[in-house]
Design an enzyme around this catalytic site. Structure first.
Site, mmCIF file in Angstrom:
data_model
loop_
_atom_site.group_PDB
_atom_site.id
_atom_site.type_symbol
_atom_site.label_atom_id
_atom_site.label_comp_id
_atom_site.label_asym_id
_atom_site.label_seq_id
_atom_site.Cartn_x
_atom_site.Cartn_y
_atom_site.Cartn_z
ATOM 1 N N LYS A 72 25.457 -4.103 -0.757
ATOM 2 C CA LYS A 72 26.923 -4.074 -0.874
ATOM 3 C C LYS A 72 27.541 -3.384 0.341
ATOM 4 O O LYS A 72 28.744 -3.174 0.389
ATOM 5 C CB LYS A 72 27.328 -3.292 -2.142
ATOM 6 C CG LYS A 72 26.805 -3.854 -3.427
ATOM 7 C CD LYS A 72 27.290 -2.963 -4.578
ATOM 8 C CE LYS A 72 26.624 -3.350 -5.885
ATOM 9 N NZ LYS A 72 26.831 -2.288 -6.897
ATOM 10 N N HIS A 77 5.024 6.180 11.737
ATOM 11 C CA HIS A 77 4.507 6.045 10.370
ATOM 12 C C HIS A 77 3.591 7.237 10.090
ATOM 13 O O HIS A 77 2.370 7.095 10.006
ATOM 14 C CB HIS A 77 3.767 4.718 10.257
ATOM 15 C CG HIS A 77 3.483 4.270 8.856
ATOM 16 N ND1 HIS A 77 3.612 5.090 7.750
ATOM 17 C CD2 HIS A 77 3.064 3.071 8.384
ATOM 18 C CE1 HIS A 77 3.278 4.415 6.661
ATOM 19 N NE2 HIS A 77 2.954 3.185 7.021
ATOM 20 N N ARG A 118 11.309 3.951 3.658
ATOM 21 C CA ARG A 118 10.887 2.969 4.669
ATOM 22 C C ARG A 118 12.095 2.123 5.016
ATOM 23 O O ARG A 118 12.824 1.675 4.129
ATOM 24 C CB ARG A 118 9.758 2.089 4.133
ATOM 25 C CG ARG A 118 9.475 0.910 5.047
ATOM 26 C CD ARG A 118 8.223 0.177 4.664
ATOM 27 N NE ARG A 118 7.039 0.952 5.009
ATOM 28 C CZ ARG A 118 5.808 0.442 5.026
ATOM 29 N NH1 ARG A 118 5.608 -0.823 4.697
ATOM 30 N NH2 ARG A 118 4.773 1.195 5.345
ATOM 31 N N ARG A 162 0.794 -1.222 0.000
ATOM 32 C CA ARG A 162 0.000 0.000 0.000
ATOM 33 C C ARG A 162 0.825 1.271 0.000
ATOM 34 O O ARG A 162 0.644 2.155 -0.821
ATOM 35 C CB ARG A 162 -0.862 0.062 1.273
ATOM 36 C CG ARG A 162 -2.292 -0.182 1.128
ATOM 37 C CD ARG A 162 -2.799 -0.687 2.462
ATOM 38 N NE ARG A 162 -1.955 -1.800 2.867
ATOM 39 C CZ ARG A 162 -2.120 -3.032 2.441
ATOM 40 N NH1 ARG A 162 -3.113 -3.318 1.656
ATOM 41 N NH2 ARG A 162 -1.305 -3.992 2.805
ATOM 42 N N THR A 163 1.738 1.358 0.961
ATOM 43 C CA THR A 163 2.400 2.653 1.155
ATOM 44 C C THR A 163 3.211 3.034 -0.071
ATOM 45 O O THR A 163 3.114 4.142 -0.583
ATOM 46 C CB THR A 163 3.267 2.610 2.429
ATOM 47 O OG1 THR A 163 2.429 2.209 3.505
ATOM 48 C CG2 THR A 163 3.871 3.967 2.740
HETATM 49 C C1 NCD Z 1 1.348 -0.705 8.276
HETATM 50 C C2 NCD Z 1 2.857 -0.601 8.412
HETATM 51 O O1 NCD Z 1 3.599 -0.839 7.477
HETATM 52 O O2 NCD Z 1 3.253 -0.250 9.525
HETATM 53 N N1 NCD Z 1 0.954 -0.877 6.952
HETATM 54 C C3 NCD Z 1 0.803 0.226 6.159
HETATM 55 O O3 NCD Z 1 1.703 0.989 5.950
HETATM 56 N N2 NCD Z 1 -0.423 0.446 5.684
HETATM 57 C C4 NCD Z 1 0.748 -1.673 9.206
HETATM 58 C C5 NCD Z 1 1.261 -3.081 9.223
HETATM 59 O O4 NCD Z 1 2.176 -3.456 8.514
HETATM 60 O O5 NCD Z 1 0.689 -3.840 10.020
#
Ligand code: NCD
Length: 357
Positions: free
Chosen positions: A80, A129, A101, A51-52
């Protein structure tokens, strides 16, 4: 230059501005179709995501911009041995804005120390997040039309659930928000949030029982048990079925309660719940794209205007952070600590306490 590492990097007014912009984008999609034409977003994803990452990608594409990046640390020079610091210096030459991320807490903070373009934290370990928080806030705004006077239940993995930590930090700034924390003992909210973020003024209760909390809630925020953050498989197996929301459990809920979940879901919400009008999690996903459009647009605009953040934290240098999940355990960084509202010095990367003072 402005970055987004934590929801509190934005004032309430700025959050409102981003939400209002997202609402305008929803009603006038065409108007924004070339708003970021000629700009590039780099998505640096060292940890899995559906999703993100794709929502950042779709957001930039809908603004008329382009996207570069990687979705797996193994396909980048991290495999590396390249540091985050160097990767970000390189990417700053190619992109106008970065979304990162990383499994280590505070990695995007390190990125901001080297990047010459805005950095967005797209999830750092079990810490924060903030773009999921903007997504959650836009959803609450659209579904309930208010942030004040809400009773919000967070259910599941409150220890490692970074979406929970960030949303709590954002919601505690509104009036008369009550928090009900529903988790097993081993997955309770970390102390730094309980003591520093809540402090004395914020009302919260902790319980093991979803059934007991249900009738009181305006918002139920369900979360997945974060398997990848457990040290032992045995502990995960013991806790993985802690809470399962089904239609029976919803019988005592308010008629206008909303159910949020950042997704992915594993087994904590049964499929039959999806048909309940109170289930908002798929609408929430779509809100994520619109709010990321608003965020990218705003950060690029602020960059052009030379907007800088005001930071009132007192910062000192200290001994190395003892938390193994902190980015400072693998990157050559200065060990910096900021004074929290409660008078405790906390690592600027992972918010762990300064020890051996
Ligand atoms: C969440 C995350 O990555 O922290 N997912 C997201 O970004 N929608 C929640 C999760 O992974 O449980």
């Amino acid at each position: 230059m402005r970055n987004l590492l934590d929801p509190t990097d934005l004032t309430i007014d700025e959050i409102n501005q981003i939400i209002d912009l997202a609402l305008d984008i929803i009603s006038h999609r065409e108007k924004y179709s070339e708003a970021c034409k000629g700009s590039k977003l780099a998505t640096l994803f060292y940890e899995p995501s559906t999703r993100t990452r794709l929502s950042f990608t779709a957001a930039m594409m809908e603004l008329g911009g382009n996207v570069i990046g990687f979705s797996d640390a193994n396909s980048s020079s991290a495999s590396k041995g390249e540091t985050v610091a160097d990767t970000v210096r390189v990417l700053s030459c190619f992109a106008d804005i970065i979304a990162m991320r990383h499994p280590k807490e505070g990695a995007p903070m390190v990125a901001t120390q080297y990047a010459t373009v805005p950095v967005i934290n797209a999830g750092d370990g079990g810490h924060s997040h903030p773009t999921q928080t903007l997504t959650d806030l836009l959803t609450i705004k659209r579904e309930k039309d208010r942030f004040d006077n809400l009773t919000v239940g967070f259910c599941g993995d409150l220890k490692f659930g970074r979406t929970v930590h960030s949303l709590i930090k954002a919601l505690r700034r509104y009036k008369n928000v009550k928090f009900i924390l529903i988790s097993p003992d081993e997955l309770k909210l970390p102390d730094y949030i309980k003591y520093d973020v809540f402090g004395e003024k914020i009302q919260f209760e902790e319980t093991h029982s979803l059934e007991e909390a249900m009738p009181k809630l305006d918002v139920l925020y369900m979360t997945r048990i974060q398997k990848e953050r457990f040290d032992s498989e045995e502990a995960y197996n013991r806790l993985k079925n802690s809470f399962i929301l089904n239609t029976d459990k919803l019988l005592t809920a308010k008629k206008d309660m909303i159910i949020l979940h950042p997704l992915p879901r594993v087994n904590e919400i049964t499929y039959e719940v999806d048909n309940d009008p109170r289930a908002c999690y798929f609408r929430q996903v779509e809100n994520g794209k619109f709010v990321r459009m608003a965020l990218i647009y705003t950060l690029l605009k602020w960059k052009k205007e030379g907007c800088t953040a005001t930071n009132n934290h007192q910062i000192i240098e200290g001994t190395p952070c003892r938390y193994s999940r902190c980015i400072s355990s693998i990157e050559p960084v200065k060990h910096l600590y900021k004074l929290s509202e409660n008078g405790i010095y906390r690592c600027i990367y992972c918010e762990g306490p300064l020890e051996n003072r």
